[in-house]
Design an enzyme around this catalytic site. Structure first.
Site, short mmCIF file in Angstrom:
data_model
loop_
_atom_site.label_atom_id
_atom_site.label_comp_id
_atom_site.label_asym_id
_atom_site.label_seq_id
_atom_site.Cartn_x
_atom_site.Cartn_y
_atom_site.Cartn_z
N CYS A 1 0.86 -1.18 0.00
CA CYS A 1 0.00 0.00 0.00
C CYS A 1 0.90 1.23 0.00
O CYS A 1 1.82 1.33 0.82
CB CYS A 1 -0.88 -0.04 1.25
SG CYS A 1 -1.79 1.48 1.50
N ASN B 1 8.81 -0.39 -10.11
CA ASN B 1 8.45 -0.90 -11.43
C ASN B 1 6.96 -0.71 -11.66
O ASN B 1 6.13 -1.21 -10.89
CB ASN B 1 8.77 -2.41 -11.53
CG ASN B 1 8.67 -2.93 -12.95
OD1 ASN B 1 9.60 -2.77 -13.73
ND2 ASN B 1 7.55 -3.55 -13.29
N GLU B 2 6.63 0.08 -12.68
CA GLU B 2 5.24 0.26 -13.14
C GLU B 2 4.26 0.56 -12.01
O GLU B 2 3.37 -0.25 -11.71
CB GLU B 2 4.77 -0.98 -13.92
CG GLU B 2 5.45 -1.13 -15.25
CD GLU B 2 4.91 -2.32 -16.04
OE1 GLU B 2 4.21 -3.16 -15.46
OE2 GLU B 2 5.18 -2.38 -17.24
N GLU C 1 10.60 -1.14 -21.79
CA GLU C 1 10.33 -2.54 -22.15
C GLU C 1 9.59 -2.54 -23.49
O GLU C 1 8.52 -1.94 -23.61
CB GLU C 1 9.46 -3.21 -21.09
CG GLU C 1 10.10 -3.23 -19.71
CD GLU C 1 9.21 -3.89 -18.65
OE1 GLU C 1 8.20 -4.52 -19.01
OE2 GLU C 1 9.52 -3.75 -17.46
C1 GAL Z 1 5.64 -5.44 -17.64
C2 GAL Z 1 6.54 -5.62 -16.42
C3 GAL Z 1 7.57 -6.69 -16.64
C4 GAL Z 1 6.92 -7.90 -17.24
C5 GAL Z 1 6.26 -7.53 -18.54
C6 GAL Z 1 5.63 -8.69 -19.24
O1 GAL Z 1 4.41 -4.92 -17.28
O2 GAL Z 1 7.18 -4.42 -16.07
O3 GAL Z 1 8.17 -7.02 -15.42
O4 GAL Z 1 6.01 -8.43 -16.34
O5 GAL Z 1 5.25 -6.60 -18.26
O6 GAL Z 1 4.99 -8.29 -20.42
#
Ligand code: GAL
Length: 639
Positions: free
Chosen positions: A109, A143-144, A315
């Site tokens: 949280c 991350n995200e 990514e």
């Molecule tokens: C993203 C994430 C990664 C992996 C990827 C898979 O959302 O940051 O760690 O899970 O998706 O598509």
């Protein structure tokens, strides 16, 4: 700026003997960046206080010595299981009051102070160890944020923090009662301590209460991120960044971005087409293996604004993903196309996700550049090809465009608090405007309501902008030739009331909304001369000229010099007409492109990007299926 490529790598997933060989192949492929570490907390600290960084020292060294620049992630999106023994109340709680348990990721949280301190602690340990390491050239924090619906939490720590936030914002509970209109249904409070989180109510909660909670939730993300920024800043000169996601609007990315150096995002075109875009079956079938032709560019342009000009793809989808309802493979050429398209929109780096497909756990069906048994997957050759394309291309420089869209996260929170019609959605509306600009071959900038100057644009679109204050109205009218607002713009005050001055409350425009109706998907309001409004219609009156009318004679578009108001949510044909009219008024050249072909101008080039599985001929150029034709500006002008 010469764009570069990289890859996401998980040294902790592979025997150490493989690292040097992996690094050598990355370099041979033409990659110069590698991101590591962002989920590796249990390997850095297997039990509380037992720090194990030798393996990471060696990984950074092997990758760096091979010639790769390292992005080091703080592992705070995956708190280890032992963290829960120490902080049993750190889990987020969903709207039904259930904990979001351990066993995947993002199980925290944003309001849990104890966990924030743990994050600052691990960031400090990492910063002290790697902050001056010559191989570590950037840091990814967490991350995200917001992925897996994790911005909002209905936990006790969130409740306590929300009450403090309300007291800070409103000062006294009487002011809050007045601002929220709590006389309605006898919802008046006697103290901030009585105010609960807006879940589990019998019927809908007060939208003002929900909007305040959404603002608070966004502020918690900003503060969570800043706690790690504050720790890392003095320990490193490397850039700090975060990887945002596609179509996640639950927190204000502009505000998070202000504390960071570069915005990055994670681009999964085929996954997004299938799981987060409204489109008919024909469209989804035509672009099944390519992704939607505007979805990636939309986010590239948005995050360029969030990063104040500096952004990356952290990514890049390399093959089938594992998480959409269906997971088709990209057509040959698409991995290269997506990467070059990102570069056309200003990406400094494109990182593929991931190096080698994992043979275990949740993402074992998610492709990488290599297969799980270490053979080249199809994307490896495309990564290699892209690297040589980029070497040939050289510098790519962005210039300010003529057209901008004003993007406002809080408008999304407002309209999800009170949609009024099931078809009305802020992202959907803004995306429809973006698509129209791109069908006209225009390059688009995004601007925020607060941190960007609006000057220098010929045309600014601000659809669905919930709240219009005097400052914003002034910048809209004074700093561009034409601003188009509506539908549903200037429709509420900061505290979710209908403005007393009437709406949209634009002093430069004699136009009022007398009535609002929302429509089911099969009903449209036709506009004379072509096109129609769908989902949402503001019924307008006032002295401003009717520039377009519905077939019953009422106004579909009203305008004065420099300011227009659009009554309904336009379909494609109506958007195209409005953009053409606006272009004529402000002297904007249009370059209409066929379906699936997109055009992006930079200082040096015109990129023609063909998302179609078939060739396209346009303006004397033939563009092969799933291919990018890059013209230098002078050739393009002649063409
Ligand atoms: C993203 C994430 C990664 C992996 C990827 C898979 O959302 O940051 O760690 O899970 O998706 O598509």
């Amino acid at each position: 700026m010469n764009p570069e490529l990289g890859v996401c790598y998980y040294p902790e997933h592979w025997p150490e003997e493989m690292w040097a060989e992996d690094a050598a192949l990355m370099v041979e492929t033409g990659l110069t960046w590698v991101r590591i570490g962002e989920f590796a907390w249990t390997r850095m600290e297997p039990t509380l206080g037992d720090l194990q960084f030798d393996w990471l020292d060696r990984a950074v060294d092997v990758l760096g010595t091979a010639g790769l620049k390292v992005v080091l992630g703080t592992p705070t999106a995956t708190p280890p299981r032992w963290m829960l023994e120490k902080h049993p109340d750190m889990l987020a709680i969903d709207a039904q009051g259930q904990p979001r348990k351990f066993g995947s990721r993002r199980h925290y949280c944003f309001s849990h102070q104890g966990y924030i301190e743990e994050c600052a602690r691990i960031a400090r340990i990492m910063g002290e160890r790697y902050g001056r390491n010559a191989h570590v050239a950037a840091w990814q924090i967490d991350n995200e944020y917001g992925c897996h619906d994790t911005t909002v939490s209905f936990s006790q720590p969130a409740l306590r923090a929300f009450r403090r936030w309300l007291a800070d914002h409103y000062g006294t509970v009487d002011v809050l009662n007045e601002a929220w209109g709590n006389v309605f249904w006898s919802m008046e409070y006697d103290s901030f301590e009585q105010i609960d989180l807006p879940n589990l109510t019998v019927t809908e909660p007060n939208p003002a209460h929900v909007l305040a909670f959404r603002r608070f939730s966004s502020d918690q993300v900003v503060a969570f991120n800043k706690a790690q920024v504050d720790v890392l800043r003095p320990l490193t000169d490397a850039s700090l960044l975060h990887n945002y996601m596609g179509r996640i609007l639950d927190f204000d990315h502009f505000q998070v971005g202000e504390d960071l150096d570069i915005a990055t995002w994670d681009s999964y075109p085929i996954g997004f087409l299938s799981d987060r875009l409204e489109a008919d079956d024909a469209h989804k079938t035509a672009f099944l293996r390519q992704g939607d032709p505007d979805m990636q560019a939309f986010h590239h342009d948005l995050y360029r604004a969030v990063g104040r000009g500096r952004w990356w793809v952290m990514e890049q989808q390399p093959g089938p993903v594992n998480w959409a309802p269906y997971n088709p493979a990209p057509l040959p050429g698409m991995v290269r196309l997506w990467s070059l398209e990102a570069v056309a929109h200003g990406a400094e780096v494109v990182n593929f996700f991931r190096w080698r497909q994992a043979p275990f756990a949740q993402e074992q069906m998610h492709a990488g550049l290599l297969t799980p048994n270490n053979k080249p997957a199809p994307a490896l050759a495309e990564a290699c090809q892209t690297a040589s394309d980029l070497a040939e291309l050289g510098a790519v420089t962005q210039t300010q465009t003529d057209v901008a869209i004003l993007f406002d996260y809080a408008s999304d929170w407002a309209w999800t608090s009170q949609p009024q019609g099931a078809g009305f959605n802020y992202f959907r509306l803004v995306f429809s405007a973006y698509r129209a600009l791109r069908r006209a071959g225009l390059s688009v900038d995004f601007i925020s309501t607060t941190n960007e100057p609006l000057a220098g644009y010929k045309l600014i679109l601000a659809p669905g902008l919930a709240t219009l204050d005097g400052h914003l109205e002034k910048s809209l009218t004074e700093n561009c030739n034409l601003a188009i607002l509506g539908p549903r713009s200037g429709a509420i005050t900061h505290d979710f009331q209908i403005p007393g001055s009437g709406r949209p409350g634009l002093s430069g425009l004699d136009c009022e909304v007398d009535l609002v109706e929302t429509l089911p998907p099969n009903v449209r309001r036709d506009v004379d001369g072509g096109g129609s409004a769908q989902h949402w219609v503001d019924r307008l009156s006032g002295e401003a000229a009717d520039l377009l009318t519905y077939s019953d004679g009422t106004a579909a578009l009203k305008g004065e010099e420099g300011l227009w108001y659009l009554s309904g949510f336009p379909d494609e044909e109506l958007w195209d007409r409005v953009i053409t009219m606006a272009a004529l008024k402000v002297g904007l050249d249009l370059y209409p492109v066929p379906t699936g072909l997109r055009r992006r101008e930079t200082e040096q080039h015109v990129f023609l990007i063909n998302y179609n599985a078939t060739p396209v001929v346009w303006s004397g150029h033939k563009i092969a299926p799933c291919d990018v034709l890059i013209l230098d500006k002078d050739t393009a002008k002649k063409g």
